[in-house]
Design a protein around this motif. Structure first.
Motif, mmCIF file in Angstrom:
data_model
loop_
_atom_site.group_PDB
_atom_site.id
_atom_site.type_symbol
_atom_site.label_atom_id
_atom_site.label_comp_id
_atom_site.label_asym_id
_atom_site.label_seq_id
_atom_site.Cartn_x
_atom_site.Cartn_y
_atom_site.Cartn_z
ATOM 1 N N TYR A 66 0.845 -1.197 -0.081
ATOM 2 C CA TYR A 66 0.011 -0.087 -0.014
ATOM 3 C C TYR A 66 1.003 1.211 0.045
ATOM 4 O O TYR A 66 0.621 2.303 -0.789
ATOM 5 C CB TYR A 66 -1.056 0.098 1.298
ATOM 6 C CG TYR A 66 -2.035 1.185 1.389
ATOM 7 C CD1 TYR A 66 -2.942 1.192 0.497
ATOM 8 C CD2 TYR A 66 -1.654 2.094 2.020
ATOM 9 C CE1 TYR A 66 -3.984 1.991 0.555
ATOM 10 C CE2 TYR A 66 -2.563 3.400 2.009
ATOM 11 C CZ TYR A 66 -3.888 3.124 1.394
ATOM 12 O OH TYR A 66 -4.904 4.218 1.307
ATOM 13 N N PHE A 70 1.268 4.204 -2.818
ATOM 14 C CA PHE A 70 1.148 5.396 -2.396
ATOM 15 C C PHE A 70 2.087 6.605 -3.164
ATOM 16 O O PHE A 70 1.903 7.552 -3.454
ATOM 17 C CB PHE A 70 1.122 5.840 -0.991
ATOM 18 C CG PHE A 70 0.107 6.767 -0.406
ATOM 19 C CD1 PHE A 70 -1.313 6.605 -0.054
ATOM 20 C CD2 PHE A 70 0.479 8.033 -0.251
ATOM 21 C CE1 PHE A 70 -1.909 7.361 0.354
ATOM 22 C CE2 PHE A 70 -0.330 9.093 -0.025
ATOM 23 C CZ PHE A 70 -1.507 8.671 0.547
ATOM 24 N N GLU A 74 -0.573 9.283 -7.858
ATOM 25 C CA GLU A 74 -2.161 9.418 -7.999
ATOM 26 C C GLU A 74 -2.579 8.080 -8.986
ATOM 27 O O GLU A 74 -3.802 7.499 -8.781
ATOM 28 C CB GLU A 74 -2.544 10.648 -8.551
ATOM 29 C CG GLU A 74 -3.877 11.128 -8.039
ATOM 30 C CD GLU A 74 -4.250 10.902 -6.653
ATOM 31 O OE1 GLU A 74 -5.083 10.008 -6.394
ATOM 32 O OE2 GLU A 74 -3.502 11.101 -5.805
ATOM 33 N N THR A 76 -2.148 5.050 -8.962
ATOM 34 C CA THR A 76 -2.435 3.842 -8.285
ATOM 35 C C THR A 76 -3.289 3.731 -7.617
ATOM 36 O O THR A 76 -3.725 3.017 -6.604
ATOM 37 C CB THR A 76 -1.128 3.549 -7.408
ATOM 38 O OG1 THR A 76 -1.029 4.439 -6.511
ATOM 39 C CG2 THR A 76 0.187 3.351 -8.118
ATOM 40 N N ALA A 77 -4.374 5.004 -7.338
ATOM 41 C CA ALA A 77 -5.481 4.998 -6.292
ATOM 42 C C ALA A 77 -6.370 3.815 -6.621
ATOM 43 O O ALA A 77 -6.950 3.254 -5.383
ATOM 44 C CB ALA A 77 -6.245 6.392 -6.807
ATOM 45 N N ARG A 80 -4.760 0.820 -4.790
ATOM 46 C CA ARG A 80 -5.077 1.100 -3.291
ATOM 47 C C ARG A 80 -6.231 1.006 -2.844
ATOM 48 O O ARG A 80 -6.440 0.184 -1.747
ATOM 49 C CB ARG A 80 -4.607 2.609 -3.225
ATOM 50 C CG ARG A 80 -2.853 2.855 -2.902
ATOM 51 C CD ARG A 80 -2.901 4.292 -2.531
ATOM 52 N NE ARG A 80 -2.672 4.964 -3.859
ATOM 53 C CZ ARG A 80 -2.732 6.321 -3.951
ATOM 54 N NH1 ARG A 80 -3.249 7.003 -2.923
ATOM 55 N NH2 ARG A 80 -2.563 6.661 -5.086
ATOM 56 N N LEU A 81 -7.537 1.312 -3.596
ATOM 57 C CA LEU A 81 -8.633 1.280 -3.177
ATOM 58 C C LEU A 81 -9.125 -0.106 -3.069
ATOM 59 O O LEU A 81 -9.705 -0.629 -2.354
ATOM 60 C CB LEU A 81 -9.765 1.753 -4.205
ATOM 61 C CG LEU A 81 -11.425 1.886 -3.957
ATOM 62 C CD1 LEU A 81 -11.555 2.253 -2.591
ATOM 63 C CD2 LEU A 81 -11.963 2.312 -5.166
ATOM 64 N N TYR B 112 -11.878 7.676 -1.401
ATOM 65 C CA TYR B 112 -11.099 7.398 -2.715
ATOM 66 C C TYR B 112 -12.262 7.419 -3.909
ATOM 67 O O TYR B 112 -11.787 7.866 -4.975
ATOM 68 C CB TYR B 112 -10.664 5.820 -2.576
ATOM 69 C CG TYR B 112 -9.213 5.591 -2.019
ATOM 70 C CD1 TYR B 112 -8.332 5.893 -3.348
ATOM 71 C CD2 TYR B 112 -8.858 5.464 -0.806
ATOM 72 C CE1 TYR B 112 -6.915 5.832 -2.817
ATOM 73 C CE2 TYR B 112 -7.491 5.395 -0.402
ATOM 74 C CZ TYR B 112 -6.719 5.546 -1.515
ATOM 75 O OH TYR B 112 -5.293 5.367 -1.131
ATOM 76 N N MET B 116 -11.968 9.742 -7.315
ATOM 77 C CA MET B 116 -11.734 8.909 -8.546
ATOM 78 C C MET B 116 -13.083 9.170 -9.534
ATOM 79 O O MET B 116 -12.872 8.336 -10.665
ATOM 80 C CB MET B 116 -11.564 7.497 -8.477
ATOM 81 C CG MET B 116 -10.164 7.319 -7.471
ATOM 82 S SD MET B 116 -10.054 5.587 -6.775
ATOM 83 C CE MET B 116 -10.175 4.550 -8.585
#
Lengths: 121, 121
Positions: A66, A70, A74, A76-77, A80-81, B112, B116
């Motif tokens: 994670y 990070f 951005e 990779t959001a 991560r989610l 998130y 997004m």
DNA sequence: ATTTGACTTAGAGTTCTCTCTAAGGTCTAC
DNA sequence: GTAGACCTTAGAGAGAACTCTAAGTCAAAT
């Protein structure tokens, strides 16, 4: 700014653990001229999040993953989610397991107390 | 009567683990003439209990302790009850920890998704 | 009769997550 | 200026809970 032991105290973990997390890439405090780590409020917030994840059994490797996402930015959001949602699913099922065992223990404890009635009174 | 691998399959654990539990004194199956372990329904029930305890993070040492008390007879009922009640307390507090983190994650996940929005649609 | 697959043992190896050690540097107070 | 309390590092050690290995036995199937 906090030293490693102030930070450790604030978070209820050991300085050893914080160095370990740093070695694993989970936290990256600044260093002063003497090479001493300096933690700020952002670090504290991040570590509080890490602590919550650990307390709910997220493996260190996943926290590393994670953290890495990070740092990659951005784009990779979404990944991560996904990690967060998967962990939330784990938490929900763990809650169910705990509740079921809690109920089982309530019955078992009651049975013990029933059986021990004569002994206790 | 079940062999070790039948028992393992029934419980969703490995034969290795069952041997390990036996070595630790948590389970004591009979042996046939050839020295092969034989598990019966009582053993299965006991192992299901052990599994529930493990799934809720009771340490193997504590399960050993509980087993030992059991074998010592009726006069240890009070001590066993205490162990169970302590574990139940642990479970209750763990449920609270999980719930709090679940809530935190729900918010984080929502944030998130909000961030997004443009990317997803 | 030999292959297959299950079982046996003692003990070594693995993974995870810290936790500690040894040897040394630096800052502050007295 | 030295004592004491911090800090640093690399790397070893620890404890928990499996997990696997090697070497071997045994019974049923082909």
């Amino acid at each position: 700014m906090y030293t490693i032991s102030e930070t450790a105290a604030k978070l209820g973990m050991s300085a050893h653990t914080l160095r370990y997390y740093e070695k694993e890439g989970i936290i990256s405090p600044q260093r002063n001229e003497a090479g001493v780590r300096e933690f700020d409020e952002q670090h504290i917030l991040w570590l509080q999040f890490v602590k919550k994840m650990r307390e709910t059994q997220m493996p260190v490797t996943q926290i590393k993953e994670y953290t890495k996402l990070f740092q990659e930015g951005e784009h990779t959001a979404g990944d991560r989610l996904k990690l967060l949602e998967e962990h939330q699913q784990y938490i929900k099922s763990q809650i169910e397991t705990l509740k079921a065992t809690d109920d089982m223990l309530t019955k078992k404890v009651a049975a013990y107390k029933e059986a021990m009635k004569g002994v206790l009174n």
